[in-house]
Design a protein around this motif. Structure first.
Motif, PDB file in Angstrom:
ATOM      1  N   TRP A   9       0.819  -1.268  -0.046  1.00 40.81           N
ATOM      2  CA  TRP A   9       0.132  -0.036   0.145  1.00 40.81           C
ATOM      3  C   TRP A   9       0.747   1.299   0.062  1.00 40.81           C
ATOM      4  N   HIS A  10       2.183   0.855   0.602  1.00 42.59           N
ATOM      5  CA  HIS A  10       3.152   2.333   0.677  1.00 42.59           C
ATOM      6  C   HIS A  10       4.388   2.303  -0.154  1.00 42.59           C
ATOM      7  N   PRO A  59       0.279   6.867   0.552  1.00 43.89           N
ATOM      8  CA  PRO A  59       0.891   6.886   1.840  1.00 43.89           C
ATOM      9  C   PRO A  59       0.988   8.370   2.232  1.00 43.89           C
ATOM     10  N   MET A  71       4.222   9.136   6.793  1.00 52.90           N
ATOM     11  CA  MET A  71       4.635   7.683   6.913  1.00 52.90           C
ATOM     12  C   MET A  71       5.934   7.533   6.071  1.00 52.90           C
ATOM     13  N   ASP A 126      -2.803   7.363   3.425  1.00 50.55           N
ATOM     14  CA  ASP A 126      -2.785   6.315   4.544  1.00 50.55           C
ATOM     15  C   ASP A 126      -1.458   6.568   5.451  1.00 50.55           C
ATOM     16  N   ASP A 127      -1.736   6.138   6.882  1.00 50.40           N
ATOM     17  CA  ASP A 127      -0.726   6.316   7.673  1.00 50.40           C
ATOM     18  C   ASP A 127      -0.832   5.645   9.092  1.00 50.40           C
ATOM     19  N   SER A 155      -4.318  -4.742   1.785  1.00 53.98           N
ATOM     20  CA  SER A 155      -3.041  -3.378   1.988  1.00 53.98           C
ATOM     21  C   SER A 155      -1.880  -4.052   1.270  1.00 53.98           C
TER      22      SER A 155
END
Length: 377
Positions: A80-81, A146, A150, A200-201, A349
């Motif tokens: 996801w990141h 992200p 993050m 997102d974090d 994720s």
């Protein structure tokens, strides 16, 4: 379920009454094609054709379920990141000694590190968003990336051996570059047509945990100072966003194959984060006792609060009356008109996905829409 969600339109802008975090379980076609690419049996463009078809089907399914915002399910990502980070200038993916531990389950041993000054230029996910935008039609194309905090957390906090490289004279210079990088990202996605961006974090999950706060303090890192630093970083990153671009933040305590990495309510960070971050809304994990109660929401200002009351970690379907009761409980702290509903996290994720079926996944989405329709009539 409905094919036209009038409830979400009552807000007129994101986040919507019935919303979702972003990722969906990868279909077998995508899993097979990614394995074929890894084995050098197909080309990257052949994989993309498979992903395109899967994303078009996913977007139509989201529309049929009554969601106003649609995503590409993060089907093109492994993480996801990390995939977003690796597309930035000055960041490279690395192989680590071991994966990250999620309640006894280990992720792949991968991370990212600094290879030069950080900046945003010609990011591959701009192409990904353009495709999603083309599929969305009249629905809102939601992009998830992200957060800037993050990036710092992964580079400089999670990596306990981190040392500032020679091309940065101070941490302030690094933080300034991260903020500038994200300003560039927001501008580029906006120009590509994005009006709904989610940051997102999971660093905030660590800062909610008494155990992890103690571990940070043991390394000489002040959790309160880190929270203040991260709010300032996020605000600097989104300072130039246009008025018609909604930027929200999703916060959870980890999500890998239905496991988690931290526990603790929002109280340790609520005043700083909810009271000072200049975001349009927060997606907050609230599907278990690990997230605490709703009292920290008293620090919210005028942001929309998307309650993550439906778990993506299990296929067991929640009781709709119990969800409505919890929303009523939250409405004692935050006005009902500021509240929305979503699953607590994405369903996948990472490309491995959580331990539920696609049928169970869509029942969860349907439940979110149905409950939202029954409350915000």
């Amino acid at each position: 379920m409905t094919t036209e969600n009038s409830i979400t339109r009552s807000l007129g802008k994101p986040p919507f009454r019935a919303d979702h975090v972003g990722s969906f379980l990868r279909p077998e076609s995508v899993k097979t094609a990614r394995k074929q690419l890894q084995d050098k049996e197909i080309t990257p463009e052949a994989l993309r054709i498979v992903e395109d078809e899967a994303i078009m089907q996913l977007v139509e399914k989201q529309k049929q379920c009554g969601l106003q915002a649609v995503t590409d399910g993060e089907f093109r990502r492994s993480w996801w990141h990390l995939d977003f980070f690796a597309g930035l200038q000055g960041i490279q993916k690395t192989v680590t000694n071991k994966g990250f531990v999620f309640h006894g389950v280990h992720t792949k041993a991968e991370s990212v590190e600094l290879a030069g000054p950080v900046s945003f230029f010609d990011h591959p996910m701009l192409r990904d968003f353009a495709f999603l935008k083309g599929c969305a039609g009249e629905h809102t194309a939601k992009m998830t990336i992200p957060s800037p905090a993050m990036l710092h957390f992964v580079l400089a906090i999670r990596n306990e051996q981190f040392a500032l490289p020679g091309f940065y004279q101070s941490e302030t210079a690094l933080l300034d570059d991260i903020a500038n990088t994200y300003r560039g990202a927001l501008k580029a996605f906006y120009e590509a047509g994005c009006r709904y961006l989610q940051l997102d974090d999971t660093s905030w999950g660590a800062l909610c945990s008494a155990e992890q706060r103690a571990a940070l303090a043991g390394r000489g890192i002040d959790p309160a100072a880190l929270a203040e630093k991260y709010v300032n970083l996020v605000n600097a990153a989104i300072a130039d966003r246009p008025a018609d671009m909604a930027v929200t933040m999703h916060i959870c305590r980890g999500n890998f194959r239905s496991t988690w990495f931290s526990s603790g309510g929002y109280e340790p960070v609520a005043q700083e984060l909810f009271g000072k971050a200049k975001l349009n809304g927060f997606f907050l994990e609230y599907d278990s006792e690990r997230a605490g109660d709703f009292s920290p929401l008293k620090h919210m200002r005028d942001q929309q609060v998307v309650l993550g009351l439906v778990s993506t970690k299990t296929g067991v379907l929640e009781d709709r009356e119990a969800i409505k009761a919890r929303i009523a409980e939250a409405a004692k702290v935050v006005p009902l008109e500021q509240l929305c509903l979503s699953p607590q996290c994405g369903f996948s994720s990472t490309e491995e996905g959580n331990t539920l079926t696609e049928e169970e996944q869509w029942k969860k989405i349907g439940l979110v829409v149905e409950v939202a329709e029954s409350i915000w009539k």
